[in-house]
Design an enzyme around this catalytic site. Structure first.
Site, PDB file in Angstrom:
ATOM      1  N   GLY A  79       0.798  -1.212   0.000  1.00  0.00           N
ATOM      2  CA  GLY A  79       0.000   0.000   0.000  1.00  0.00           C
ATOM      3  C   GLY A  79       0.837   1.271   0.000  1.00  0.00           C
ATOM      4  O   GLY A  79       2.046   1.251  -0.207  1.00  0.00           O
ATOM      5  N   LYS A  80       0.148   2.381   0.251  1.00  0.00           N
ATOM      6  CA  LYS A  80       0.782   3.691   0.172  1.00  0.00           C
ATOM      7  C   LYS A  80       0.746   4.369   1.529  1.00  0.00           C
ATOM      8  O   LYS A  80       0.836   3.709   2.562  1.00  0.00           O
ATOM      9  CB  LYS A  80       0.129   4.509  -0.931  1.00  0.00           C
ATOM     10  CG  LYS A  80       0.306   3.867  -2.317  1.00  0.00           C
ATOM     11  CD  LYS A  80      -0.018   4.814  -3.446  1.00  0.00           C
ATOM     12  CE  LYS A  80       0.304   4.188  -4.791  1.00  0.00           C
ATOM     13  NZ  LYS A  80       0.115   5.145  -5.905  1.00  0.00           N
ATOM     14  N   THR A  82      -0.599   6.669   4.789  1.00  0.00           N
ATOM     15  CA  THR A  82      -1.807   6.984   5.532  1.00  0.00           C
ATOM     16  C   THR A  82      -1.430   7.627   6.856  1.00  0.00           C
ATOM     17  O   THR A  82      -0.245   7.749   7.193  1.00  0.00           O
ATOM     18  CB  THR A  82      -2.680   5.734   5.760  1.00  0.00           C
ATOM     19  OG1 THR A  82      -3.986   6.138   6.210  1.00  0.00           O
ATOM     20  CG2 THR A  82      -2.053   4.789   6.771  1.00  0.00           C
ATOM     21  N   CYS A 156      -3.511   6.806   0.902  1.00  0.00           N
ATOM     22  CA  CYS A 156      -3.540   5.539   0.163  1.00  0.00           C
ATOM     23  C   CYS A 156      -3.332   5.743  -1.336  1.00  0.00           C
ATOM     24  O   CYS A 156      -3.657   4.864  -2.140  1.00  0.00           O
ATOM     25  CB  CYS A 156      -4.839   4.780   0.422  1.00  0.00           C
ATOM     26  SG  CYS A 156      -5.119   4.411   2.161  1.00  0.00           S
TER      27      CYS A 156
END
Length: 215
Positions: A79-80, A82, A156
């Protein structure tokens, strides 16, 4: 997915919110004990001190453009980027997954538990095809978490949607303490646990220096 007992361990809430590096170390140690069969499937529940965590797919433009005033920690999850922080209940399941490993099914199971938690608050949520997570359409009202932290990043990596909270959507203050038992119940249910209970973190990690804080 859980073939026996599921344990919920509370690591810290409110004034006892847990710094991310400390929570990561707790996850690593719980993973080691779970992998060696010393403890059952376990879900760590906590609040974090304010922090950005950037997964392996985080792009440079997803990150804060200037010093955000809180840590930005690169982590080895997928994921990215957050945000985690006060007013947000965070859960880290430490579970033995069956074979063949189906990560998508695991994520959908987590989404199901969160959708049920939202429903308990009178908030209708759903999935969006092609995207992970739990989604709500429409606007919001004053929130509990400081959602302004999300304005400094591309949460995200999603540029065409915002972030909200249960407090904003339910139209009343929804506390972390209120959500803990609901999250425990629904997580145990969706994972098919035969039984579940709370346990002191010290009983799972006898040499830990972190004392659980009451929600």
């Amino acid at each position: 997915m859980v073939h026996g007992e599921l344990i919920f361990a509370h690591a810290g809430f409110g004034a006892g919110a847990v710094p991310y590096p400390q929570a990561w170390e707790l996850q690593r140690r719980l993973h080691d004990r779970r992998a060696s069969g010393q403890i059952p499937d376990t879900c760590l529940l906590l609040e974090h001190e304010a922090v950005y965590t950037a997964g392996r797919r985080t792009e440079p433009l997803d990150r804060p453009l200037t010093d955000p005033g809180i840590p930005v920690i690169d982590v080895d999850r997928g994921g990215k980027i957050t945000w985690h922080g006060p007013g947000q209940l965070v859960g880290y399941p430490i579970m033995a997954l069956g074979e063949p490993l189906d990560v998508v099914a695991y994520v959908r199971t987590l989404e199901d538990a969160l959708i049920r938690c939202c429903a308990e608050m009178g908030v209708a949520s759903t999935r969006v095809e092609g995207r992970s997570g739990v989604w709500i359409t429409g606007g919001g009202r004053p929130d509990d978490c400081d959602l302004g932290w999300f304005d400094k990043i591309v949460p995200c990596g999603i540029k065409d949607a915002g972030v909200t909270s249960l407090t904003a959507e339910a139209g009343r203050r929804v506390t972390v303490a209120e959500m803990i038992p609901l999250a425990e119940h629904h997580l145990a249910d969706v994972f098919g646990a035969q039984a579940w209970r709370r346990a002191d973190l010290a009983s799972l990690l006898p040499d830990t220096e972190l004392s659980p804080a009451a929600p």
